[in-house]
Design a protein around this motif. Structure first.
Motif, PDB file in Angstrom:
ATOM      1  N   THR A   1      -0.192 -12.965   8.537  1.00  0.00           N
ATOM      2  CA  THR A   1      -1.559 -12.588   8.858  1.00  0.00           C
ATOM      3  C   THR A   1      -2.519 -13.060   7.779  1.00  0.00           C
ATOM      4  OG1 THR A   1      -3.016 -10.727   9.400  1.00  0.00           O
ATOM      5  CG2 THR A   1      -1.317 -10.332   7.743  1.00  0.00           C
ATOM      6  N   GLN A   2      -3.785 -13.159   8.133  1.00  0.00           N
ATOM      7  CA  GLN A   2      -4.811 -13.529   7.163  1.00  0.00           C
ATOM      8  C   GLN A   2      -5.211 -12.337   6.293  1.00  0.00           C
ATOM      9  OE1 GLN A   2      -6.038 -16.412   6.411  1.00  0.00           O
ATOM     10  NE2 GLN A   2      -5.539 -17.754   8.118  1.00  0.00           N
ATOM     11  N   GLY A   3      -4.768 -11.150   6.623  1.00  0.00           N
ATOM     12  CA  GLY A   3      -5.130  -9.972   5.837  1.00  0.00           C
ATOM     13  C   GLY A   3      -4.493  -9.965   4.467  1.00  0.00           C
ATOM     14  N   PRO A   4      -5.180  -9.431   3.452  1.00  0.00           N
ATOM     15  CA  PRO A   4      -4.571  -9.276   2.124  1.00  0.00           C
ATOM     16  C   PRO A   4      -3.271  -8.492   2.239  1.00  0.00           C
ATOM     17  CG  PRO A   4      -6.918  -8.775   2.049  1.00  0.00           C
ATOM     18  CD  PRO A   4      -6.559  -8.915   3.495  1.00  0.00           C
ATOM     19  N   ILE A   5      -2.306  -8.831   1.420  1.00  0.00           N
ATOM     20  CA  ILE A   5      -0.962  -8.305   1.619  1.00  0.00           C
ATOM     21  C   ILE A   5      -0.899  -6.786   1.515  1.00  0.00           C
ATOM     22  CG2 ILE A   5      -0.253  -8.593  -0.788  1.00  0.00           C
ATOM     23  CD1 ILE A   5       1.851  -9.155   2.437  1.00  0.00           C
ATOM     24  N   ASP A   6      -1.686  -6.171   0.613  1.00  0.00           N
ATOM     25  CA  ASP A   6      -1.626  -4.717   0.501  1.00  0.00           C
ATOM     26  C   ASP A   6      -2.176  -4.050   1.759  1.00  0.00           C
ATOM     27  OD1 ASP A   6      -4.158  -5.709  -0.098  1.00  0.00           O
ATOM     28  OD2 ASP A   6      -4.651  -4.085  -1.475  1.00  0.00           O
ATOM     29  N   GLN A   7      -3.253  -4.604   2.312  1.00  0.00           N
ATOM     30  CA  GLN A   7      -3.808  -4.067   3.546  1.00  0.00           C
ATOM     31  C   GLN A   7      -2.876  -4.334   4.733  1.00  0.00           C
ATOM     32  OE1 GLN A   7      -7.895  -5.276   4.209  1.00  0.00           O
ATOM     33  NE2 GLN A   7      -8.337  -5.237   2.014  1.00  0.00           N
ATOM     34  N   ALA A   8      -2.252  -5.499   4.735  1.00  0.00           N
ATOM     35  CA  ALA A   8      -1.334  -5.847   5.813  1.00  0.00           C
ATOM     36  C   ALA A   8      -0.150  -4.883   5.844  1.00  0.00           C
ATOM     37  CB  ALA A   8      -0.848  -7.279   5.651  1.00  0.00           C
ATOM     38  N   PHE A   9       0.407  -4.577   4.679  1.00  0.00           N
ATOM     39  CA  PHE A   9       1.542  -3.661   4.636  1.00  0.00           C
ATOM     40  C   PHE A   9       1.133  -2.234   4.983  1.00  0.00           C
ATOM     41  CE2 PHE A   9       4.016  -6.918   2.356  1.00  0.00           C
ATOM     42  CZ  PHE A   9       5.199  -6.791   3.055  1.00  0.00           C
ATOM     43  N   ALA A  10      -0.063  -1.837   4.594  1.00  0.00           N
ATOM     44  CA  ALA A  10      -0.551  -0.508   4.971  1.00  0.00           C
ATOM     45  C   ALA A  10      -0.685  -0.409   6.488  1.00  0.00           C
ATOM     46  CB  ALA A  10      -1.884  -0.226   4.289  1.00  0.00           C
ATOM     47  N   TYR A  11      -1.184  -1.472   7.094  1.00  0.00           N
ATOM     48  CA  TYR A  11      -1.337  -1.474   8.550  1.00  0.00           C
ATOM     49  C   TYR A  11       0.032  -1.486   9.231  1.00  0.00           C
ATOM     50  CZ  TYR A  11      -3.301  -2.577  13.113  1.00  0.00           C
ATOM     51  OH  TYR A  11      -3.666  -2.526  14.440  1.00  0.00           O
ATOM     52  N   LYS A  12       0.942  -2.259   8.696  1.00  0.00           N
ATOM     53  CA  LYS A  12       2.292  -2.309   9.238  1.00  0.00           C
ATOM     54  C   LYS A  12       2.916  -0.920   9.252  1.00  0.00           C
ATOM     55  CE  LYS A  12       6.947  -3.825   8.047  1.00  0.00           C
ATOM     56  NZ  LYS A  12       7.808  -4.588   7.132  1.00  0.00           N
ATOM     57  N   ARG A  13       2.797  -0.186   8.146  1.00  0.00           N
ATOM     58  CA  ARG A  13       3.372   1.158   8.076  1.00  0.00           C
ATOM     59  C   ARG A  13       2.682   2.098   9.053  1.00  0.00           C
ATOM     60  NH1 ARG A  13       3.322  -0.269   2.538  1.00  0.00           N
ATOM     61  NH2 ARG A  13       1.328   0.811   2.241  1.00  0.00           N
ATOM     62  N   ARG A  14       1.360   1.994   9.133  1.00  0.00           N
ATOM     63  CA  ARG A  14       0.609   2.927   9.972  1.00  0.00           C
ATOM     64  C   ARG A  14       0.931   2.753  11.451  1.00  0.00           C
ATOM     65  NH1 ARG A  14      -5.223   2.675  10.721  1.00  0.00           N
ATOM     66  NH2 ARG A  14      -5.183   1.036   9.138  1.00  0.00           N
ATOM     67  N   THR A  15       1.212   1.544  11.862  1.00  0.00           N
ATOM     68  CA  THR A  15       1.502   1.284  13.270  1.00  0.00           C
ATOM     69  C   THR A  15       2.995   1.326  13.590  1.00  0.00           C
ATOM     70  OG1 THR A  15       1.520  -1.112  12.861  1.00  0.00           O
ATOM     71  CG2 THR A  15      -0.567  -0.117  13.579  1.00  0.00           C
ATOM     72  N   GLY A  16       3.829   1.577  12.588  1.00  0.00           N
ATOM     73  CA  GLY A  16       5.260   1.656  12.826  1.00  0.00           C
ATOM     74  C   GLY A  16       5.924   0.319  13.061  1.00  0.00           C
ATOM     75  N   ASN A  17       5.265  -0.773  12.649  1.00  0.00           N
ATOM     76  CA  ASN A  17       5.820  -2.109  12.847  1.00  0.00           C
ATOM     77  C   ASN A  17       7.037  -2.317  11.954  1.00  0.00           C
ATOM     78  OD1 ASN A  17       6.035  -5.159  12.525  1.00  0.00           O
ATOM     79  ND2 ASN A  17       4.417  -4.999  14.040  1.00  0.00           N
ATOM     80  N   ARG A  18       8.072  -2.943  12.489  1.00  0.00           N
ATOM     81  CA  ARG A  18       9.326  -3.117  11.744  1.00  0.00           C
ATOM     82  C   ARG A  18       9.632  -4.564  11.381  1.00  0.00           C
ATOM     83  NH1 ARG A  18      13.546   1.106  14.692  1.00  0.00           N
ATOM     84  NH2 ARG A  18      12.129   2.894  14.760  1.00  0.00           N
ATOM     85  N   MET A  19       8.708  -5.475  11.706  1.00  0.00           N
ATOM     86  CA  MET A  19       8.946  -6.868  11.381  1.00  0.00           C
ATOM     87  C   MET A  19       8.635  -7.139   9.910  1.00  0.00           C
ATOM     88  SD  MET A  19       7.384  -8.692  14.790  1.00  0.00           S
ATOM     89  CE  MET A  19       8.116 -10.294  14.435  1.00  0.00           C
ATOM     90  N   ALA A  20       9.111  -8.267   9.406  1.00  0.00           N
ATOM     91  CA  ALA A  20       8.769  -8.695   8.052  1.00  0.00           C
ATOM     92  C   ALA A  20       7.395  -9.342   8.079  1.00  0.00           C
ATOM     93  CB  ALA A  20       9.811  -9.690   7.539  1.00  0.00           C
ATOM     94  N   TRP A  21       6.504  -8.906   7.171  1.00  0.00           N
ATOM     95  CA  TRP A  21       5.131  -9.408   7.142  1.00  0.00           C
ATOM     96  C   TRP A  21       4.888 -10.242   5.889  1.00  0.00           C
ATOM     97  CZ3 TRP A  21       0.326  -7.216   9.620  1.00  0.00           C
ATOM     98  CH2 TRP A  21       0.617  -6.607  10.850  1.00  0.00           C
ATOM     99  N   TYR A  22       4.034 -11.265   6.061  1.00  0.00           N
ATOM    100  CA  TYR A  22       3.573 -12.095   4.952  1.00  0.00           C
ATOM    101  C   TYR A  22       2.078 -12.339   5.127  1.00  0.00           C
ATOM    102  CZ  TYR A  22       8.496 -12.941   4.033  1.00  0.00           C
ATOM    103  OH  TYR A  22       9.827 -12.767   3.753  1.00  0.00           O
ATOM    104  N   SER A  23       1.410 -12.609   4.021  1.00  0.00           N
ATOM    105  CA  SER A  23      -0.025 -12.873   4.041  1.00  0.00           C
ATOM    106  C   SER A  23      -0.303 -14.323   3.667  1.00  0.00           C
ATOM    107  CB  SER A  23      -0.750 -11.944   3.059  1.00  0.00           C
ATOM    108  OG  SER A  23      -2.104 -12.340   2.919  1.00  0.00           O
ATOM    109  N   THR A  24      -1.249 -14.913   4.396  1.00  0.00           N
ATOM    110  CA  THR A  24      -1.724 -16.256   4.076  1.00  0.00           C
ATOM    111  C   THR A  24      -3.180 -16.212   3.628  1.00  0.00           C
ATOM    112  OG1 THR A  24      -1.891 -18.529   4.921  1.00  0.00           O
ATOM    113  CG2 THR A  24      -2.399 -16.761   6.468  1.00  0.00           C
ATOM    114  N   ALA A  25      -3.606 -15.025   3.128  1.00  0.00           N
ATOM    115  CA  ALA A  25      -5.005 -14.841   2.714  1.00  0.00           C
ATOM    116  C   ALA A  25      -5.408 -15.819   1.617  1.00  0.00           C
ATOM    117  CB  ALA A  25      -5.224 -13.401   2.248  1.00  0.00           C
TER     118      ALA A  25
END
Length: 230
Positions: free
Chosen positions: A114-138
Motif C-alpha cells: 500500500t501507499q500508506g506509511p507502514i505504521d498506519q498500514a499496520f494499524a489499519y491491518k490490525r483494526r480490520t482483522g486482516n491476516r495478510m503480510a503488508w508492505y509499504s511503498t510510501a
C-alpha cells in the motif's frame, strides 16, 4: 415469506434439460479460462529495478518480499492519507484471504502493498482483522511503477524472482481482480445474483445501485477485526 420474484417452476426433466444447456456453456468457459491461463504462462516478462519497501521489521528489498519463494502475487491496496477507513472494496477483498500457506507448496507468496506509511498500514491491518503480510511503498516508486500510484486505484501484479533479479510477469486491475475472489463466484451462483443495476436479470428481480450491497470498511472491521478497544 414468499419472494416477490421467482424463477419458472418446471418438472425435473425440463429442469435437467435447461441445466444441461447451461452446463455446456459453463464447460466452454472453463476451457477458455484454461486457454487464457496457458497464454498467461507464455507471456514475456520485464526486469524490475531493485526496489526497497518497508515491512514489519523495517526496510526490505523487493527480492526479499518473496520470502524465499520464486513467485510473488502483490495486491496493491488503495490508500488515502488522513482517512480513518480506507477503500471498502480493497478492505473487503483482502479480508477474504486468511489461509495462504498453500501457496508455499507452489513456491509462491501473496502479499499486500500500500501507499500508506507502514505504521498506519499496520494499524489499519490490525483494526480490520486482516491476516495478510503488508508492505509499504510510501517511500518508493514501486507502487507508481506497477499501476498503483498515490491516490490511484488498486491493482494486482505478479513477479518472478531469479536470484536477486525480479521480473514483472502479469498485471490486472478493475474487474480483472474478480477471478481472485471467492465472494463474487459464490454470489453469482445464487438465483438473484449480485442484485446490481448493471446485471442482466429477469424482469422483477431485486435490483439495487452498484456497490450498494458491498459492506463498508467499518463493517469489515466489526466482523473480522479485534474491536475498537483492542
Amino acid at each position: 415469506m414468499t419472494a416477490k420474484a421467482l424463477p419458472p417452476v418446471v418438472d425435473t426433466g425440463a429442469w435437467q434439460r435447461h441445466l444441461d444447456d447451461l452446463r455446456a456453456r459453463e464447460k466452454a468457459a472453463t476451457r477458455e479460462l484454461d486457454a487464457i491461463a496457458a497464454q498467461r504462462r507464455r507471456l514475456p516478462m520485464t526486469e524490475m529495478p531493485d526496489y526497497t519497501l518497508e515491512g514489519e521489521e523495517g526496510q526490505v528489498r523487493l527480492a526479499d518480499v518473496f520470502g524465499g519463494n520464486s513467485q510473488l502475487i502483490v495486491y496493491n491496496h488503495m490508500w488515502f492519507p488522513g482517512k480513518e477507513w480506507q477503500c471498502p472494496g480493497c478492505t473487503g477483498f483482502t479480508a477474504q484471504f486468511t489461509r495462504l500457506e498453500f501457496l508455499e507448496d507452489y513456491d509462491a507468496r501473496f502479499v499486500v502493498v500500500t501507499q500508506g506509511p507502514i505504521d498506519q498500514a499496520f494499524a489499519y491491518k490490525r483494526r480490520t482483522g486482516n491476516r495478510m503480510a503488508w508492505y509499504s511503498t510510501a517511500n518508493s516508486p514501486f507502487g507508481t511503477d506497477v499501476g498503483a500510484p498515490p491516490g490511484g486505484g488498486f491493482a494486482v501484479n505478479v513477479f518472478l524472482r531469479d536470484g536477486d533479479t525480479v521480473y514483472r510477469t502479469w498485471h490486472t486491475d478493475g474487474r480483472g481482480t474478480e477471478q481472485l475472489s471467492h465472494t463474487f463466484a459464490l454470489i453469482d451462483l445464487l438465483p438473484y445474483g449480485r442484485q446490481e443495476d448493471w446485471q442482466d436479470s429477469p424482469e422483477g428481480w431485486p435490483r439495487s445501485p452498484t456497490y450498494s450491497r458491498w459492506i463498508s470498511s467499518e463493517a469489515v472491521a466489526a466482523r473480522y477485526g479485534p474491536g475498537p478497544d483492542a
